[in-house]
Write a protein that holds these residues in place. Structure first.
Motif, PDB file in Angstrom:
ATOM      1  N   ARG A 182       9.147  16.611   9.602  1.00  0.00           N
ATOM      2  CA  ARG A 182       8.042  16.350   8.674  1.00  0.00           C
ATOM      3  C   ARG A 182       7.787  17.568   7.803  1.00  0.00           C
ATOM      4  O   ARG A 182       8.124  18.696   8.157  1.00  0.00           O
ATOM      5  CB  ARG A 182       6.765  16.038   9.451  1.00  0.00           C
ATOM      6  CG  ARG A 182       6.359  17.171  10.345  1.00  0.00           C
ATOM      7  CD  ARG A 182       5.028  16.959  11.030  1.00  0.00           C
ATOM      8  NE  ARG A 182       4.581  18.228  11.579  1.00  0.00           N
ATOM      9  CZ  ARG A 182       5.037  18.748  12.709  1.00  0.00           C
ATOM     10  NH1 ARG A 182       5.912  18.088  13.427  1.00  0.00           N
ATOM     11  NH2 ARG A 182       4.626  19.922  13.119  1.00  0.00           N
ATOM     12  N   ASN A 184       4.254  18.289   5.678  1.00  0.00           N
ATOM     13  CA  ASN A 184       2.982  17.919   5.064  1.00  0.00           C
ATOM     14  C   ASN A 184       2.536  19.064   4.171  1.00  0.00           C
ATOM     15  O   ASN A 184       2.212  20.140   4.658  1.00  0.00           O
ATOM     16  CB  ASN A 184       1.908  17.671   6.132  1.00  0.00           C
ATOM     17  CG  ASN A 184       2.296  16.516   7.037  1.00  0.00           C
ATOM     18  OD1 ASN A 184       2.841  15.515   6.579  1.00  0.00           O
ATOM     19  ND2 ASN A 184       2.034  16.661   8.328  1.00  0.00           N
TER      20      ASN A 184
ATOM     21  N   PRO B 188       7.028  17.803  -2.032  1.00  0.00           N
ATOM     22  CA  PRO B 188       5.851  18.122  -2.836  1.00  0.00           C
ATOM     23  C   PRO B 188       5.441  19.591  -2.780  1.00  0.00           C
ATOM     24  O   PRO B 188       5.734  20.293  -1.816  1.00  0.00           O
ATOM     25  CB  PRO B 188       4.761  17.245  -2.199  1.00  0.00           C
ATOM     26  CG  PRO B 188       5.231  16.993  -0.810  1.00  0.00           C
ATOM     27  CD  PRO B 188       6.725  16.980  -0.856  1.00  0.00           C
ATOM     28  N   LEU B 189       4.756  20.025  -3.826  1.00  0.00           N
ATOM     29  CA  LEU B 189       4.158  21.363  -3.821  1.00  0.00           C
ATOM     30  C   LEU B 189       2.944  21.352  -2.904  1.00  0.00           C
ATOM     31  O   LEU B 189       2.276  20.316  -2.764  1.00  0.00           O
ATOM     32  CB  LEU B 189       3.714  21.742  -5.236  1.00  0.00           C
ATOM     33  CG  LEU B 189       4.819  21.882  -6.290  1.00  0.00           C
ATOM     34  CD1 LEU B 189       4.226  22.251  -7.648  1.00  0.00           C
ATOM     35  CD2 LEU B 189       5.850  22.931  -5.865  1.00  0.00           C
ATOM     36  N   ASN B 190       2.633  22.472  -2.315  1.00  0.00           N
ATOM     37  CA  ASN B 190       1.425  22.553  -1.493  1.00  0.00           C
ATOM     38  C   ASN B 190       0.222  22.919  -2.368  1.00  0.00           C
ATOM     39  O   ASN B 190       0.356  23.059  -3.590  1.00  0.00           O
ATOM     40  CB  ASN B 190       1.623  23.497  -0.307  1.00  0.00           C
ATOM     41  CG  ASN B 190       1.848  24.937  -0.733  1.00  0.00           C
ATOM     42  OD1 ASN B 190       1.251  25.409  -1.705  1.00  0.00           O
ATOM     43  ND2 ASN B 190       2.715  25.646  -0.003  1.00  0.00           N
ATOM     44  N   GLN B 233      15.770  16.218   8.166  1.00  0.00           N
ATOM     45  CA  GLN B 233      14.699  16.312   9.172  1.00  0.00           C
ATOM     46  C   GLN B 233      13.759  17.490   8.946  1.00  0.00           C
ATOM     47  O   GLN B 233      12.929  17.790   9.790  1.00  0.00           O
ATOM     48  CB  GLN B 233      15.328  16.459  10.564  1.00  0.00           C
ATOM     49  CG  GLN B 233      16.286  15.355  10.932  1.00  0.00           C
ATOM     50  CD  GLN B 233      15.574  14.028  11.075  1.00  0.00           C
ATOM     51  OE1 GLN B 233      14.604  13.923  11.821  1.00  0.00           O
ATOM     52  NE2 GLN B 233      16.029  13.025  10.339  1.00  0.00           N
ATOM     53  N   ARG B 234      13.907  18.173   7.857  1.00  0.00           N
ATOM     54  CA  ARG B 234      13.031  19.315   7.540  1.00  0.00           C
ATOM     55  C   ARG B 234      13.088  20.397   8.637  1.00  0.00           C
ATOM     56  O   ARG B 234      12.059  20.933   9.052  1.00  0.00           O
ATOM     57  CB  ARG B 234      11.575  18.869   7.360  1.00  0.00           C
ATOM     58  CG  ARG B 234      11.259  18.135   6.071  1.00  0.00           C
ATOM     59  CD  ARG B 234      11.531  16.655   6.174  1.00  0.00           C
ATOM     60  NE  ARG B 234      10.930  15.912   5.057  1.00  0.00           N
ATOM     61  CZ  ARG B 234      11.443  14.804   4.522  1.00  0.00           C
ATOM     62  NH1 ARG B 234      12.593  14.321   4.953  1.00  0.00           N
ATOM     63  NH2 ARG B 234      10.826  14.183   3.555  1.00  0.00           N
ATOM     64  N   ARG B 235      14.308  20.679   9.130  1.00  0.00           N
ATOM     65  CA  ARG B 235      14.430  21.745  10.128  1.00  0.00           C
ATOM     66  C   ARG B 235      14.496  23.105   9.460  1.00  0.00           C
ATOM     67  O   ARG B 235      14.099  24.107  10.020  1.00  0.00           O
ATOM     68  CB  ARG B 235      15.726  21.625  10.944  1.00  0.00           C
ATOM     69  CG  ARG B 235      16.027  20.294  11.539  1.00  0.00           C
ATOM     70  CD  ARG B 235      17.241  20.360  12.472  1.00  0.00           C
ATOM     71  NE  ARG B 235      18.276  21.284  12.051  1.00  0.00           N
ATOM     72  CZ  ARG B 235      19.105  21.871  12.885  1.00  0.00           C
ATOM     73  NH1 ARG B 235      19.013  21.663  14.186  1.00  0.00           N
ATOM     74  NH2 ARG B 235      20.047  22.674  12.444  1.00  0.00           N
ATOM     75  N   THR B 362      -0.119  24.080   5.407  1.00  0.00           N
ATOM     76  CA  THR B 362       1.001  23.133   5.431  1.00  0.00           C
ATOM     77  C   THR B 362       1.388  22.908   6.891  1.00  0.00           C
ATOM     78  O   THR B 362       1.020  23.683   7.766  1.00  0.00           O
ATOM     79  CB  THR B 362       2.225  23.688   4.686  1.00  0.00           C
ATOM     80  OG1 THR B 362       2.610  24.910   5.308  1.00  0.00           O
ATOM     81  CG2 THR B 362       1.917  23.935   3.227  1.00  0.00           C
ATOM     82  N   ASP B 363       2.155  21.857   7.105  1.00  0.00           N
ATOM     83  CA  ASP B 363       2.573  21.521   8.463  1.00  0.00           C
ATOM     84  C   ASP B 363       4.018  21.063   8.394  1.00  0.00           C
ATOM     85  O   ASP B 363       4.361  20.209   7.586  1.00  0.00           O
ATOM     86  CB  ASP B 363       1.656  20.398   8.975  1.00  0.00           C
ATOM     87  CG  ASP B 363       2.155  19.828  10.283  1.00  0.00           C
ATOM     88  OD1 ASP B 363       2.419  20.618  11.195  1.00  0.00           O
ATOM     89  OD2 ASP B 363       2.281  18.584  10.384  1.00  0.00           O
ATOM     90  N   GLY B 364       4.864  21.639   9.232  1.00  0.00           N
ATOM     91  CA  GLY B 364       6.293  21.357   9.140  1.00  0.00           C
ATOM     92  C   GLY B 364       6.938  22.345   8.167  1.00  0.00           C
ATOM     93  O   GLY B 364       6.391  23.399   7.900  1.00  0.00           O
ATOM     94  N   ARG B 365       8.112  21.992   7.671  1.00  0.00           N
ATOM     95  CA  ARG B 365       8.859  22.929   6.822  1.00  0.00           C
ATOM     96  C   ARG B 365       9.326  22.245   5.548  1.00  0.00           C
ATOM     97  O   ARG B 365       9.701  21.070   5.563  1.00  0.00           O
ATOM     98  CB  ARG B 365      10.087  23.435   7.571  1.00  0.00           C
ATOM     99  CG  ARG B 365       9.753  24.326   8.736  1.00  0.00           C
ATOM    100  CD  ARG B 365      10.941  24.518   9.655  1.00  0.00           C
ATOM    101  NE  ARG B 365      10.606  24.072  10.999  1.00  0.00           N
ATOM    102  CZ  ARG B 365      11.454  24.085  12.019  1.00  0.00           C
ATOM    103  NH1 ARG B 365      12.677  24.501  11.860  1.00  0.00           N
ATOM    104  NH2 ARG B 365      11.070  23.665  13.195  1.00  0.00           N
ATOM    105  N   ASN B 366       9.388  23.010   4.471  1.00  0.00           N
ATOM    106  CA  ASN B 366       9.817  22.473   3.183  1.00  0.00           C
ATOM    107  C   ASN B 366      11.233  22.937   2.853  1.00  0.00           C
ATOM    108  O   ASN B 366      11.438  24.085   2.501  1.00  0.00           O
ATOM    109  CB  ASN B 366       8.841  22.925   2.091  1.00  0.00           C
ATOM    110  CG  ASN B 366       9.218  22.364   0.726  1.00  0.00           C
ATOM    111  OD1 ASN B 366      10.206  21.627   0.608  1.00  0.00           O
ATOM    112  ND2 ASN B 366       8.447  22.705  -0.283  1.00  0.00           N
TER     113      ASN B 366
END
Ligand SMILES: Cc1cc2nc3c(=O)[nH]c(=O)nc-3n(C[C@H](O)[C@H](O)[C@H](O)COP(=O)(O)OP(=O)(O)OC[C@H]3O[C@@H](n4cnc5c(N)ncnc54)[C@H](O)[C@@H]3O)c2cc1C
Ligand code: SF4
Lengths: 199, 572
Positions: A182, A184, B188-190, B233-235, B362-366
């Protein structure tokens, strides 16, 4: 270093609690194979006591449970320059003597508060050293010139690094996720669980 | 005996040969084999099979012997590669060590290489933007290189073609200096990236902060599933090789696709020494390799040869391909081969802090890494004291602060309870450098490597234009950061040598005039029409965009042309 030694070392360092029983190795020597630095069993024991003072066992595992002193030795052996290694070894002996001089007994037999007071002094000096360095925009991993301080800086840094990157810490204290699945971009701070960490 | 040789030569004959199996070579192999040509792909390094030879991909941080750090001896022995940010314990096996493949630096040049199947497409940062007409017209307008023989309209359909297959995420931003593509949904941008984006567009005409465009499958399409790839998977551990095929690499995408046709022969451990030019036949007939394991020298033959060894190695191979007809290197009638090498300037950064937008994190990785600021200097007309311009990255994040002072119970407690920091913002410059005749690659006349190839000498440097541009980047970004209310703004000039941007280009440039260029508008040699160069060596100028997407598009376009010329009998 051959592959077997690497694997043995890895098992030791990674395996956390899997400490080799002392009868398995030559009691005069360090319990892991080192390529460059020469560490005696006594020196190793002292280092283990220092690491344990930095991260003591509480109701959760401490440095000795996690073999962090072996991690420190492995990092000093592999990831530091000859100069830093020499400073580390000489600083180790100096600090060990300093404890005996000050408290009249070996560091390992001192009370937790005696041990902490000694290390906290060094911690203070180290903080000042880094502050001065940052003002100079120097490299992060610069090691202090004073041997005792150099030993402390390396040991503290690698003990904390080893602890916060240990399997124990990354699964029990915080949760490190290999695959979050994810992203977010707008996440409300109030929903944040600060104990989830990722790359 | 004679017959045996004929048979053996036949066995070593293909329709097409591709030199190099990386970002661009993978595309050449895919296009040739899809069009039915028996293709031989020669790769100097070992094989790296998707999902099989990614030894670290599923490792947790604590499983690395040095928790990610590169041991001291390796760093000391390999100062150049150690300067690359991605050369870490988890991916160092994909990078060439200085000690293994030496070169001569008349001036310092950090040559960052990946010698294996997949080349650098395994470790790249996956940023992908199209060029615009401002880029292709630039040299003609300000006269700093020769005119590009193509314009945006020539390559636009090929951008679309490769984007759809590779999978590129981005927004349709409607900017004429950065054309839109065939995009999967953007990352998306944060909140602070968006905030800065608004500040910038409200205060400046022609300046934008957009979501970075990247080669990740945000939402895979049927074509990607068919390739055996699934959603990213945004790892963000991509440089280890991605078991999901979440990002584009030759290993996960083009090479398996080409292999499925049954038309591709992939030959690892094959160091190409030179392209063989037959003076009597008046064309290139094949290539000579040394098997890296057996040290055997072997020749392979084909009607058409694509050189995709990555810009600098392509120059090396061509300079080393000498014949009576081409004593100064293959196709080098003009004498420009190995000259006008250019690159990008990534030596400037700026960082700051922001204490707004505190309710968000933010939560997770971009995987895209954040935002992108397309070039805004000298775009429509010359308006500064330097030529060309720069693009920039921009990203914002909140980290976890830990109080790690002291020792004992308190320290232990603190380490387990990090607190959220305020926003940290950062940007890095991606400047265009000017191709100069003095920036050259030449062969050493005495020293050879272990594979019988002369060592390459680098004579490449930054110039005054780069210094002025960097100064402007610092000034403009500081002004923009100040307008946004960012605090504690700090500029950093890394003073690095050229090369660390890993966007080296030129040396065998395209052009309309055979007197001043090596390749025509189809990436075909002016003077040897069955040899094509479609990697960075072909680039006439460098623009500010990350280059790999353009290499891919040029490669697909050139193969299409080469095959149609073969059908017409113009290449035989
Ligand atoms: C850390 C990193 C980050 C990057 N980030 C980006 C980015 O965000 N965006 C972007 O566009 N680009 C990026 N790049 C650059 C990108 O990887 C290159 O532009 C791209 O891979 C070049 O493609 P290529 O086909 O020319 O070369 P490569 O992908 O390097 O492939 C060349 C192949 O040729 C082989 N070869 C060389 N010489 C010979 C020989 N004599 N015989 C046989 N084989 C040979 C090599 O072993 C190699 O496998 C990055 C690169 C790195 C390393
Ligand atoms: S971010 Fe996507 S592409 Fe990168 S490793 Fe993760 S899943 Fe793979």
């Amino acid at each position: 270093m051959n592959r077997r030694t690497v694997i043995k070392n890895l098992a030791l360092v990674i395996g956390g609690a899997a400490l080799l029983p002392s009868c398995l190795h030559d009691s005069g020597k360090a319990s892991i194979a080192l390529k460059k630095i020469n560490v005696s069993a006594d020196q190793e024991k002292f280092l283990a006591d220092v690491a344990e003072t930095i991260i003591p066992k509480t109701d959760t595992s401490g440095a000795k449970d996690l073999n962090l002193h072996l991690f420190v030795l492995k990092m000093v052996d592999d990831c530091f320059s000859k100069k830093d290694q020499t400073a580390f070894m000489s600083g180790l002996d100096k600090l060990s003597k300093e404890a005996e001089n000050r408290f009249g007994k070996p560091f390992g037999q001192c009370s937790q508060s005696q041990r902490e007071s000694l290390l906290n002094e060094l911690d203070h000096k180290q903080a000042e050293f880094y502050k001065a360095q940052q003002a100079n925009k120097n490299a992060k991993k610069e090691v202090p010139a004073d041997d005792m301080l150099a030993f402390y800086a390396i040991t503290k840094g690698e003990t904390v690094f080893g602890y916060t990157n240990s399997k124990y810490f990354m699964t029990k204290q915080i949760v490190w996720e290999l695959v979050p699945g994810r992203y977010n971009a707008y996440f409300p701070v109030k929903n944040l669980k600060p104990n989830i960490k990722h790359g | 005996m004679a017959n045996l040789n004929v048979d053996s030569a036949k066995q070593r004959t293909y329709d097409a040969i591709v030199i190099g199996s990386g970002m661009s070579g993978g595309w050449a192999a895919k296009e040739f084999t899809e069009k039915g040509l028996n293709t031989l792909m020669l790769e100097r390094g070992r094989d790296v099979k998707h999902n099989i030879n990614y030894p670290t991909t599923n490792m947790y941080p604590w499983e690395f012997e040095h928790r990610g750090e590169v041991p001291y001896d390796i760093q000391q022995a390999n100062p150049v590669i150690s300067r690359c940010y991605a050369f870490r314990e988890d991916a160092m096996h994909f990078f060439v060590k200085d000690t293994e493949h030496p070169y001569i630096q008349d001036k310092p040049f950090d040559w960052i290489r990946g010698y294996q199947v997949g080349g650098k497409s395994l470790m790249w940062a996956r940023q992908t933007q199209r060029w615009s007409d401002y880029d292709f017209e630039g040299p003609a307008r300000d006269g700093f290189a020769v005119d590009w023989p193509i314009r945006y309209k020539d390559i636009a359909p090929w951008y679309s073609y490769v984007e759809k297959f590779a999978g590129i995420s981005g927004n349709k931003d409607g900017l004429d200096n950065l054309p839109d593509g065939e995009f999967l949904p953007a990352f998306p941008l944060n909140s602070v990236e968006n905030y800065f984006s608004k500040v910038v567009s409200n205060n400046y005409a022609g300046r934008n902060v957009i979501s970075a465009r990247c080669a990740h499958l945000s939402v895979p399409q049927p074509i990607h599933i068919q390739q055996g790839r699934v959603q990213c998977q945004r790892r963000v551990l991509c440089q280890r090789g991605c078991p999901f095929g979440g990002y584009f690499s030759a290993n996960s995408t083009t090479i398996p696709w080409a292999l499925k046709t049954g038309k591709l022969t992939l030959r690892p451990y094959s160091v190409v020494q030179e392209v063989i030019y037959d003076d009597k036949k008046g064309k290139a007939t094949g290539v000579r390799i040394m098997d890296a394991q057996t040290k055997q020298v072997i020749e392979y033959y084909a009607k058409v040869i694509f050189v995709n060894a990555a810009a600098i190695n392509t120059n090396l191979v061509l300079l080393n391909s000498k014949s009576q007809r081409f004593p100064k290197g293959l196709g080098n009638d003009s004498g420009v081969l190995g000259k006008y090498v250019a690159f990008h300037n990534y030596s400037a950064r700026i960082s700051a802090e922001y204490d707004g937008e505190m309710e968000w994190t933010t939560d997770g990785r971009n995987p895209a890494g954040g935002g992108y600021i397309p070039r805004f200097r000298n775009v429509k007309k010359q308006e500064t004291g330097f030529l060309r311009g720069y693009a920039a990255g921009f990203s914002a994040h909140r980290g976890m602060d830990t109080n790690s002072s002291g020792v004992g119970k308190n320290l232990k407690e603190n380490l387990g309870h990090p607190t959220l920091s305020n926003w940290k913002v950062g940007s890095h410059m991606m400047g265009e450098t000017i191709p100069k005749e003095t920036n050259t690659l030449t062969l050493d006349t005495t020293k050879k490597d272990d594979w019988g190839v002369p060592l390459l000498k680098f004579n490449i440097a930054y110039d005054d234009n780069d210094a002025k541009m960097k100064q402007d980047y610092f000034e403009q970004m500081t002004e923009m950061f100040t307008k946004a209310g960012f605090k504690n703004i700090q500029t950093n000039d890394s003073k690095q040598a050229p090369g660390l941007d890993i966007h080296e280009m030129g040396g065998a440039r395209m052009g309309n005039d055979a007197k001043t260029s090596i390749l025509n508008k189809w990436n075909q040699m002016h003077a040897c029409n069955n040899v094509f160069v479609t990697d960075g060596a072909c680039m006439t100028s460098t623009s500010t965009q990350n280059p790999s997407l353009t290499y891919m598009a040029l490669t697909a376009r050139a193969v299409d042309y080469a095959v149609s010329e073969m059908k017409k009998g113009n290449i035989a």
